[in-house]
Design an enzyme around this catalytic site. Structure first.
Site, mmCIF file in Angstrom:
data_model
loop_
_atom_site.group_PDB
_atom_site.id
_atom_site.type_symbol
_atom_site.label_atom_id
_atom_site.label_comp_id
_atom_site.label_asym_id
_atom_site.label_seq_id
_atom_site.Cartn_x
_atom_site.Cartn_y
_atom_site.Cartn_z
ATOM 1 N N SER A 156 0.857 -1.192 0.000
ATOM 2 C CA SER A 156 0.000 0.000 0.000
ATOM 3 C C SER A 156 0.887 1.234 0.000
ATOM 4 C CB SER A 156 -0.933 0.059 1.215
ATOM 5 O OG SER A 156 -1.512 1.343 1.363
ATOM 6 N N TYR A 170 -3.068 1.336 10.540
ATOM 7 C CA TYR A 170 -2.884 0.815 9.183
ATOM 8 C C TYR A 170 -1.575 1.318 8.573
ATOM 9 C CZ TYR A 170 -3.847 -0.104 4.244
ATOM 10 O OH TYR A 170 -3.771 -0.534 2.946
ATOM 11 N N LYS A 174 1.732 -0.991 7.553
ATOM 12 C CA LYS A 174 2.230 -1.107 6.189
ATOM 13 C C LYS A 174 3.679 -0.625 6.063
ATOM 14 C CE LYS A 174 -1.264 -3.062 4.185
ATOM 15 N NZ LYS A 174 -1.127 -4.423 3.593
#
Length: 275
Positions: A156, A170, A174
């Site tokens: 991502s 998140y 990542k």
């Protein structure tokens, strides 16, 4: 030390792209981006195993791929946060296909909660899926790749920069996966295993659209001015939002011998978002 990576410069383009004879596992592969990846790998000739918490949907997606391409596809239940579940599902795939050559760590979650409201449980759950799940998958893949192979981690653009309020867990997870991709490449090269990351920007999948709607609702409730918030389109340099197949084609490149010189790097598949 001998590194078992052949020079494929004399191979034809179709041969470099072909995955015929290779066995692939895609986590979170029953729908969305994972399914798009499974479709492209199958089209290139790979046998594909779709690993997902929803084993019914995984089996249905595998049947769709078999009917479309005439290759062997399998749906298995896998909880990427549970080492025993990952090992059991991988054993099932190996018993059916005879081995594993390609592993795509695609499963991920992205709940949106502002830092001051985020519970320890939410933080731990994000890292359990997004980071420990990648470790679990890479470990089982490595144990089964006796003749080398490729591990592709779906990272991502959140692995490169912050993206929106409420996504601290998140984004952190990542960034961790991007670092893990580098370290795994270093450790696994002597085994003939390449490790490559692919970093998509937002693409409209079932999960992404639901998460985006929830995040917008949470920010609106918190009083954030949504009119001034950037959108995925505002950062695109190609005039459109990416599609799941846009990302799947990049994963196919990484899984094939076209990218044999690459390991440890993370490719941005972001329509120029991070420039």
């Amino acid at each position: 030390m001998t590194y078992p990576f052949a020079d494929v410069s004399a191979h034809s383009l179709p041969a470099l792209l072909s995955l015929e004879g290779r066995r692939a596992i895609i986590t979170g592969g029953a729908q969305g981006l994972g399914f798009a990846i499974a479709v492209r790998l199958a089209e290139a000739g790979a046998q594909v195993a779709i690993a997902d918490l929803d084993v019914g949907l995984a089996a249905s997606s595998a049947e769709t791929i078999t009917a479309r391409f005439g290759i062997s596809a399998l749906g298995v239940r896998m909880d990427v946060t549970d080492s025993a579940s990952v090992a059991k599902a991988t054993d099932e795939v190996v018993a059916t296909f005879g081995g594993v050559d390609i592993w795509v760590n695609n499963a991920g979650i992205f709940p949106s909660q502002p830092l001051l409201e985020m519970s320890d449980e939410t933080w731990e759950a994000v890292f359990a899926v997004n980071t420990r799940g990648v470790r679990n998958g890479a470990r089982e893949a490595t144990r089964r790749m006796s003749c080398g192979g490729v591990i592709v981690n779906v990272v991502s653009t959140a692995g490169f920069h912050g993206i929106a309020p409420g996504l601290s867990a998140y984004v952190s997870s990542k960034h961790a996966v991007r670092g893990l991709t580098k370290q795994l490449a270093l450790e696994l090269a002597p085994r003939g295993i390449r490790v490559v990351g692919v970093a998509p920007s937002y693409v409209p999948t079932e999960g992404n659209m639901a998460a985006a709607a929830a995040a917008m609702a949470a920010m609106t409730e918190a009083g954030v001015d949504m009119q001034n918030m950037p959108t995925a389109m505002s950062h695109s340099l190609i005039g459109r939002t990416g599609t799941p197949d846009d990302i799947a084609r990049v994963v196919l490149f990484c899984a094939s011998d076209l990218s044999l010189i690459m390991t440890g790097s993370t490719l941005l598949a972001d329509a120029g978002e991070t420039i």
